[in-house]
Design a protein around this motif. Structure first.
Motif, PDB file in Angstrom:
ATOM      1  N   TYR A  10       5.181   9.089   0.840  1.00  0.00           N
ATOM      2  CA  TYR A  10       5.318   9.821   2.108  1.00  0.00           C
ATOM      3  C   TYR A  10       5.721  11.256   1.773  1.00  0.00           C
ATOM      4  N   ASN A  11       4.818  12.179   2.019  1.00  0.00           N
ATOM      5  CA  ASN A  11       5.065  13.610   1.767  1.00  0.00           C
ATOM      6  C   ASN A  11       5.558  13.873   0.341  1.00  0.00           C
ATOM      7  N   GLU A  12       4.719  13.541  -0.617  1.00  0.00           N
ATOM      8  CA  GLU A  12       5.058  13.686  -2.039  1.00  0.00           C
ATOM      9  C   GLU A  12       4.119  14.666  -2.737  1.00  0.00           C
ATOM     10  N   GLU A  13       3.589  15.651  -2.019  1.00  0.00           N
ATOM     11  CA  GLU A  13       2.554  16.512  -2.576  1.00  0.00           C
ATOM     12  C   GLU A  13       2.963  17.194  -3.884  1.00  0.00           C
ATOM     13  N   GLU A  14       4.247  17.517  -4.039  1.00  0.00           N
ATOM     14  CA  GLU A  14       4.687  18.222  -5.243  1.00  0.00           C
ATOM     15  C   GLU A  14       4.740  17.322  -6.471  1.00  0.00           C
ATOM     16  N   ASN A  15       4.703  15.989  -6.261  1.00  0.00           N
ATOM     17  CA  ASN A  15       4.823  15.051  -7.377  1.00  0.00           C
ATOM     18  C   ASN A  15       3.523  14.326  -7.727  1.00  0.00           C
ATOM     19  N   VAL A  16       2.512  14.432  -6.867  1.00  0.00           N
ATOM     20  CA  VAL A  16       1.304  13.619  -7.046  1.00  0.00           C
ATOM     21  C   VAL A  16       0.598  13.913  -8.372  1.00  0.00           C
ATOM     22  N   LYS A  17       0.372  15.173  -8.673  1.00  0.00           N
ATOM     23  CA  LYS A  17      -0.381  15.536  -9.871  1.00  0.00           C
ATOM     24  C   LYS A  17       0.303  15.023 -11.135  1.00  0.00           C
ATOM     25  N   ARG A  18       1.607  15.260 -11.243  1.00  0.00           N
ATOM     26  CA  ARG A  18       2.363  14.802 -12.416  1.00  0.00           C
ATOM     27  C   ARG A  18       2.318  13.286 -12.546  1.00  0.00           C
ATOM     28  N   TYR A  19       2.480  12.591 -11.424  1.00  0.00           N
ATOM     29  CA  TYR A  19       2.485  11.132 -11.425  1.00  0.00           C
ATOM     30  C   TYR A  19       1.143  10.587 -11.895  1.00  0.00           C
ATOM     31  N   VAL A  20       0.056  11.088 -11.312  1.00  0.00           N
ATOM     32  CA  VAL A  20      -1.272  10.576 -11.642  1.00  0.00           C
ATOM     33  C   VAL A  20      -1.609  10.856 -13.104  1.00  0.00           C
ATOM     34  N   GLU A  21      -1.279  12.045 -13.567  1.00  0.00           N
ATOM     35  CA  GLU A  21      -1.570  12.387 -14.960  1.00  0.00           C
ATOM     36  C   GLU A  21      -0.772  11.521 -15.934  1.00  0.00           C
ATOM     37  N   SER A  22       0.481  11.217 -15.597  1.00  0.00           N
ATOM     38  CA  SER A  22       1.308  10.415 -16.504  1.00  0.00           C
ATOM     39  C   SER A  22       0.897   8.950 -16.527  1.00  0.00           C
ATOM     40  N   LEU A  23       0.172   8.518 -15.496  1.00  0.00           N
ATOM     41  CA  LEU A  23      -0.291   7.128 -15.438  1.00  0.00           C
ATOM     42  C   LEU A  23      -1.806   7.030 -15.587  1.00  0.00           C
ATOM     43  N   SER A  24      -2.380   8.008 -16.233  1.00  0.00           N
ATOM     44  CA  SER A  24      -3.837   8.020 -16.420  1.00  0.00           C
ATOM     45  C   SER A  24      -4.314   6.874 -17.302  1.00  0.00           C
ATOM     46  N   PHE A  25      -3.401   6.239 -18.043  1.00  0.00           N
ATOM     47  CA  PHE A  25      -3.777   5.108 -18.897  1.00  0.00           C
ATOM     48  C   PHE A  25      -3.977   3.822 -18.094  1.00  0.00           C
ATOM     49  N   ALA A  26      -3.561   3.813 -16.827  1.00  0.00           N
ATOM     50  CA  ALA A  26      -3.771   2.642 -15.970  1.00  0.00           C
ATOM     51  C   ALA A  26      -5.247   2.554 -15.579  1.00  0.00           C
ATOM     52  N   ASP A  27      -5.720   1.336 -15.326  1.00  0.00           N
ATOM     53  CA  ASP A  27      -7.124   1.128 -14.993  1.00  0.00           C
ATOM     54  C   ASP A  27      -7.430   1.461 -13.538  1.00  0.00           C
ATOM     55  N   GLU A  28      -6.420   1.417 -12.688  1.00  0.00           N
ATOM     56  CA  GLU A  28      -6.575   1.873 -11.305  1.00  0.00           C
ATOM     57  C   GLU A  28      -5.217   2.331 -10.791  1.00  0.00           C
ATOM     58  N   ILE A  29      -5.261   3.291  -9.873  1.00  0.00           N
ATOM     59  CA  ILE A  29      -4.043   3.790  -9.237  1.00  0.00           C
ATOM     60  C   ILE A  29      -4.240   3.702  -7.725  1.00  0.00           C
ATOM     61  N   ILE A  30      -3.265   3.079  -7.066  1.00  0.00           N
ATOM     62  CA  ILE A  30      -3.350   2.895  -5.616  1.00  0.00           C
ATOM     63  C   ILE A  30      -2.068   3.401  -4.967  1.00  0.00           C
ATOM     64  N   PHE A  31      -2.211   4.220  -3.936  1.00  0.00           N
ATOM     65  CA  PHE A  31      -1.089   4.658  -3.108  1.00  0.00           C
ATOM     66  C   PHE A  31      -1.161   3.934  -1.763  1.00  0.00           C
ATOM     67  N   VAL A  32      -0.036   3.389  -1.327  1.00  0.00           N
ATOM     68  CA  VAL A  32       0.091   2.946   0.058  1.00  0.00           C
ATOM     69  C   VAL A  32       0.940   4.005   0.747  1.00  0.00           C
ATOM     70  N   ASP A  33       0.300   4.766   1.625  1.00  0.00           N
ATOM     71  CA  ASP A  33       0.913   5.962   2.200  1.00  0.00           C
ATOM     72  C   ASP A  33       1.381   5.718   3.632  1.00  0.00           C
ATOM     73  N   SER A  34       2.590   6.204   3.924  1.00  0.00           N
ATOM     74  CA  SER A  34       3.184   6.024   5.259  1.00  0.00           C
ATOM     75  C   SER A  34       2.881   7.217   6.155  1.00  0.00           C
ATOM     76  N   GLN A  35       1.594   7.562   6.255  1.00  0.00           N
ATOM     77  CA  GLN A  35       1.127   8.605   7.158  1.00  0.00           C
ATOM     78  C   GLN A  35       1.744   9.973   6.830  1.00  0.00           C
ATOM     79  N   SER A  36       1.548  10.400   5.582  1.00  0.00           N
ATOM     80  CA  SER A  36       2.049  11.702   5.130  1.00  0.00           C
ATOM     81  C   SER A  36       1.452  12.825   5.977  1.00  0.00           C
ATOM     82  N   THR A  37       2.253  13.883   6.180  1.00  0.00           N
ATOM     83  CA  THR A  37       1.795  15.034   6.948  1.00  0.00           C
ATOM     84  C   THR A  37       1.535  16.250   6.058  1.00  0.00           C
ATOM     85  N   ASP A  38       1.785  16.112   4.753  1.00  0.00           N
ATOM     86  CA  ASP A  38       1.497  17.217   3.832  1.00  0.00           C
ATOM     87  C   ASP A  38       0.181  16.915   3.096  1.00  0.00           C
ATOM     88  N   LYS A  39       0.006  17.420   1.889  1.00  0.00           N
ATOM     89  CA  LYS A  39      -1.257  17.265   1.159  1.00  0.00           C
ATOM     90  C   LYS A  39      -1.250  16.097   0.175  1.00  0.00           C
TER      91      LYS A  39
END
Length: 250
Positions: free
Chosen positions: A12-41
């Motif tokens: 929920y409204n984590e735009e500043e952390n998304v890029k770092r998170y996804v890049e650090s978990l790029s070794f995973a075979d899939e990445i899924i977010f369950v989002d609580s209707q974020s209002t940012d990017k």
């Protein structure tokens, strides 16, 4: 051979952390977010980076996490928060561990907690750890607020730690504690628990003393005092909100 891994997160409204998170978990075979209707990017950035984003209205943390687990195509789950940093050493250990997990179905990871830019070493945080890697067939989340993984099999602890930056700014941290207090109050209301003077005075005082004195939060300086104070106040607020529920006060 490393089995396929699904990395999950609730957002929920984590735009500043998304890029770092996804890049650090790029070794995973899939990445899924369950989002609580974020209002940012958050959603926009995540989808641009190949993350599958599913919208779900927030009710409580365990339901949100268990719903996310149901979306995973793989048995092995990595469930980090977006304010947790997965360094290269931890990534390497995770992959080596899953090559031969033996009969262990869930792994705790120790966390270095940072507050107001400072590493917090006392106040109970020195023993902070949480299950972040597990087999979905033997595990599920329970608890409305401080949700815990319940495992039907053996657990173990990884050696490498992660860094946990829960603090963005004071208002954000206080908002988190307010949400936790509200959810805990709702749970107590369902259980027909009624607050009394003990809950308003003794419980918050004990929380402060436990964190600041008994768990040596005093050694963390002003940050240790602030943490103990805001957490003790959140206990008070939990029972204040419960009292308001019984009196139908908004």
């Amino acid at each position: 051979m490393v089995p396929k891994i699904t990395a999950l997160a609730i957002t929920y409204n984590e735009e500043e952390n998304v890029k770092r998170y996804v890049e650090s978990l790029s070794f995973a075979d899939e990445i899924i977010f369950v989002d609580s209707q974020s209002t940012d990017k958050t959603i926009e950035i995540a989808e641009q980076m190949g993350v599958k984003v599913i919208q779900r209205k927030f009710d409580d943390f365990s339901n949100q996490r268990n719903f996310a687990i149901q979306q995973a195509n793989n048995d092995w789950i990595l469930f980090f928060d977006l304010d947790e940093i997965i360094a290269a050493d931890l990534e390497k250990e995770i992959k080596l561990t899953l090559e031969n997990p033996k009969d262990i179905v869930a792994f705790y990871i120790k966390r270095n907690f940072y507050f107001m830019g400072k590493r917090i070493k006392y106040g109970g945080w020195q023993n902070d750890k949480a299950i972040r890697l597990f087999n979905k067939n033997q595990c599920q989340y329970n608890g409305l607020v401080h949700e815990l993984v319940q495992s039907s099999g053996k657990t173990s602890v990884l050696k490498n730690k992660l860094d946990h930056f829960s603090y963005k700014n004071f208002d954000n941290y206080n908002d988190k504690l307010n949400l936790y207090s509200k959810l805990q109050a709702e749970n107590l209301y369902k259980l027909k628990k009624r607050p009394n003077l003990y809950h308003f005075f003794i419980r918050p005082t004990y929380r402060f003393l436990w964190q600041y004195i008994f768990r040596l939060g005093v050694l963390d300086g002003k940050e240790g005092f602030i943490l103990a104070y805001v957490h003790s106040f959140s206990v008070f607020k939990r029972y204040l909100q419960l009292w308001m529920m019984y009196r139908k006060i908004e």
